[in-house]
Scaffold this active site. Sequence first.
Site, PDB file in Angstrom:
ATOM      1  N   LEU A  22      -2.860  12.896  -2.083  1.00 19.00           N
ATOM      2  CA  LEU A  22      -2.340  11.555  -2.340  1.00 19.00           C
ATOM      3  C   LEU A  22      -2.245  10.853  -0.987  1.00 19.00           C
ATOM      4  CD1 LEU A  22       0.599  12.018  -4.903  1.00 19.00           C
ATOM      5  CD2 LEU A  22      -1.701  11.164  -5.344  1.00 19.00           C
ATOM      6  N   ASP A  23      -2.504   9.555  -0.976  1.00 13.49           N
ATOM      7  CA  ASP A  23      -2.368   8.796   0.262  1.00 13.49           C
ATOM      8  C   ASP A  23      -0.940   8.932   0.786  1.00 13.49           C
ATOM      9  OD1 ASP A  23      -4.939   7.987  -0.225  1.00 13.49           O
ATOM     10  OD2 ASP A  23      -4.365   6.030  -1.035  1.00 13.49           O
ATOM     11  N   LYS A  24      -0.791   8.709   2.069  1.00 11.27           N
ATOM     12  CA  LYS A  24       0.526   8.842   2.700  1.00 11.27           C
ATOM     13  C   LYS A  24       1.581   7.992   2.001  1.00 11.27           C
ATOM     14  CE  LYS A  24       2.871   8.192   7.146  1.00 11.27           C
ATOM     15  NZ  LYS A  24       2.722   7.767   8.564  1.00 11.27           N
TER      16      LYS A  24
END
Length: 235
Positions: A103-105
């Site tokens: 998942l993106d940051k």
Amino acid sequence: MERIDKILASQGLGSRRDVHKLIKQKAVTVDGEIVLKPELKIDPEKSEIRVNGNTLSVKKYIYIMMNKPAGVLSASNDEREKTVIDILPPELRRKNLFPAGRLDKDTEGLTIITDDGDFAHKILSPKNHVYKRYYAELDSELSEDMISAFKEGVVFNDGTKCLPAALEIRDKHSAYVEICEGKYHQVKKMFAVFGLKVKYLKRLSIGGLELDSNLHIGESRELTNLEKRTIFIGK
């Protein structure tokens, strides 16, 4: 047959040095006998291991559900920033853990962490059609024609074509998205094709497994055997 110190370290009881201290303190027994040497080899499936009097249930692999917070990297380690492994509670930590899909940051929600590579590959391979469902909030209004575009497969500006995806418009500025692949920043890029910017993104489910509503942001727990199977049987 495996060394007792290696077995204990693999179960999250600390480093080899920590395990050696436990053995030196005579805190470890195998089939009722005190372990005196860390190099003792045993079959963990046939022997009863106790640590400080408590029976140790040896697990070859571990499967963890996390409600990932924003600001944390989906990575095994990073020298500069905090990762999902860093925020696991001590009782769930062990060597070789990694997130099964990133998942993106700044994205929140369901993350599966494991040390089982085959299991992770099965989740991530597009050919297995394990759909991931997201909730997205956008900075501009959604349009109905985007639904068919997502279904046909969005094409990025560089010519990359995504596999068919599902878009369910919730209201003018929010929607649910389902994809079965994991290209870099995929959901954000899909909306960007239509001039929309994602302001908030959360993963809600992977296959038939939904994020536990009782799991607060940043919390983790082990998956049950039923939950592991649910991932691959859809909704």
